[in-house]
Design a protein around this motif. Structure first.
Motif, mmCIF file in Angstrom:
data_model
loop_
_atom_site.group_PDB
_atom_site.id
_atom_site.type_symbol
_atom_site.label_atom_id
_atom_site.label_comp_id
_atom_site.label_asym_id
_atom_site.label_seq_id
_atom_site.Cartn_x
_atom_site.Cartn_y
_atom_site.Cartn_z
ATOM 1 N N LEU A 137 7.126 20.413 4.943
ATOM 2 C CA LEU A 137 8.082 19.439 4.422
ATOM 3 C C LEU A 137 8.799 19.975 3.177
ATOM 4 O O LEU A 137 9.980 19.693 2.972
ATOM 5 N N LEU A 164 12.090 12.668 4.235
ATOM 6 C CA LEU A 164 11.320 13.233 5.346
ATOM 7 C C LEU A 164 9.890 12.718 5.337
ATOM 8 O O LEU A 164 9.299 12.463 6.398
ATOM 9 N N ALA A 204 10.867 20.505 9.723
ATOM 10 C CA ALA A 204 10.394 19.127 9.833
ATOM 11 C C ALA A 204 9.630 18.919 11.134
ATOM 12 O O ALA A 204 8.632 18.188 11.177
ATOM 13 N N ALA A 217 6.275 20.344 10.730
ATOM 14 C CA ALA A 217 5.457 19.425 9.931
ATOM 15 C C ALA A 217 4.901 18.309 10.801
ATOM 16 O O ALA A 217 3.753 17.888 10.637
#
Length: 256
Positions: free
Chosen positions: A48, A100, A32, A35
């Protein structure tokens, strides 16, 4: 760890289940963070997806699977509906992905982060209770409502805190700590949810249909190994986010 002497959870699996969740959550949060720093939207989407598989597939679903290896109704068989078991895994991954995606890279505690934490926390609950609906025993079971509500609160609060840590903090040790926090949410929610179970066993009922959990043990752990190996390899090969230029970090903060 017995409840009303109707079923056992296998206390010896608690630590293993928690550590399984830690591994998945730490890997997922690392993805994450990658990302968050990805300039290309396609690369961000790939990170993700990896984060969702790590958190949803390993940190949440595999943790549940490991914990349920110890579930038994003494003297009576336990079976599982394979379709609902697989569905619970897919729901966990999909819900974590949405959470997310919604949380994004917002460094302040705003509506996006709170909504992302809510969705991610609910993903833990959706997976757990969908997975429990796959359980087949000689009899039936219901839930204690206050404990179910408590399980939801635990998951949402801790998942929101973990997402905030992962988004705001660049130091590796603190991101690992965030993974431990999220694993507490997952494991705490699971065992709180199991404490809410009220079994009504019927010795005269026919044996339940379905599959024994150990029958799909091997394929599950093969898939889990892949689900951990792919994001781990990607994270190890990716540039360290701590090394990002200060100007780039400042520009990113200006956007949120």
């Amino acid at each position: 760890m017995d409840h009303a002497e109707n079923f056992a959870l296998g206390r010896w699996l608690l630590v293993l289940a928690y550590l399984t969740s830690v591994v998945g959550c730490v890997l997922g949060l690392a993805c994450a963070v990658q990302a968050r720093h990805a300039a290309d939207p396609r690369h961000r989407l790939r990170w993700l997806v990896l984060a969702s598989v790590s958190i949803g597939g390993v940190g949440i679903w595999l943790m549940h699977f490991v914990a349920m290896l110890g579930f038994s109704t003494p003297g009576m068989p336990v079976r599982y509906d394979v379709f609902r078991t697989v569905l619970s895994a897919l729901l966990a991954v999909a819900a974590v992905f949405v959470g997310l995606l919604v949380a994004g890279s917002q460094a302040r505690i705003g509506w996006r982060l709170l909504l992302g934490g809510l969705i991610t926390g609910l993903a833990v609950n959706v997976m757990h209770y969908t997975g429990m609906s796959a359980l087949r025993v000689k009899g039936g079971f219901t839930y204690d409502t206050p404990l179910v509500v408590l399980s939801v609160v635990i998951a949402v609060v801790a998942a929101t805190a973990a997402l905030w840590f992962a988004i705001v903090l660049n130091r590796l040790v603190l991101r690992v700590a965030a993974g431990f926090v999220m694993a507490i949410a997952v494991t705490g929610m699971h065992y709180t949810g199991m404490a809410a179970v009220r079994m009504q066993m019927d010795m005269g009922a026919p044996d339940p249909s379905g599959t024994e959990v150990f029958s799909f043990l091997f394929p599950v752990f093969v898939l889990a190994a892949i689900a951990m190996a792919v994001p781990l390899t990607a994270v190890l090969m990716a540039p360290a986010v701590e090394a990002a230029p200060k100007a780039e970090v400042a520009a990113e903060k200006a956007l949120v």
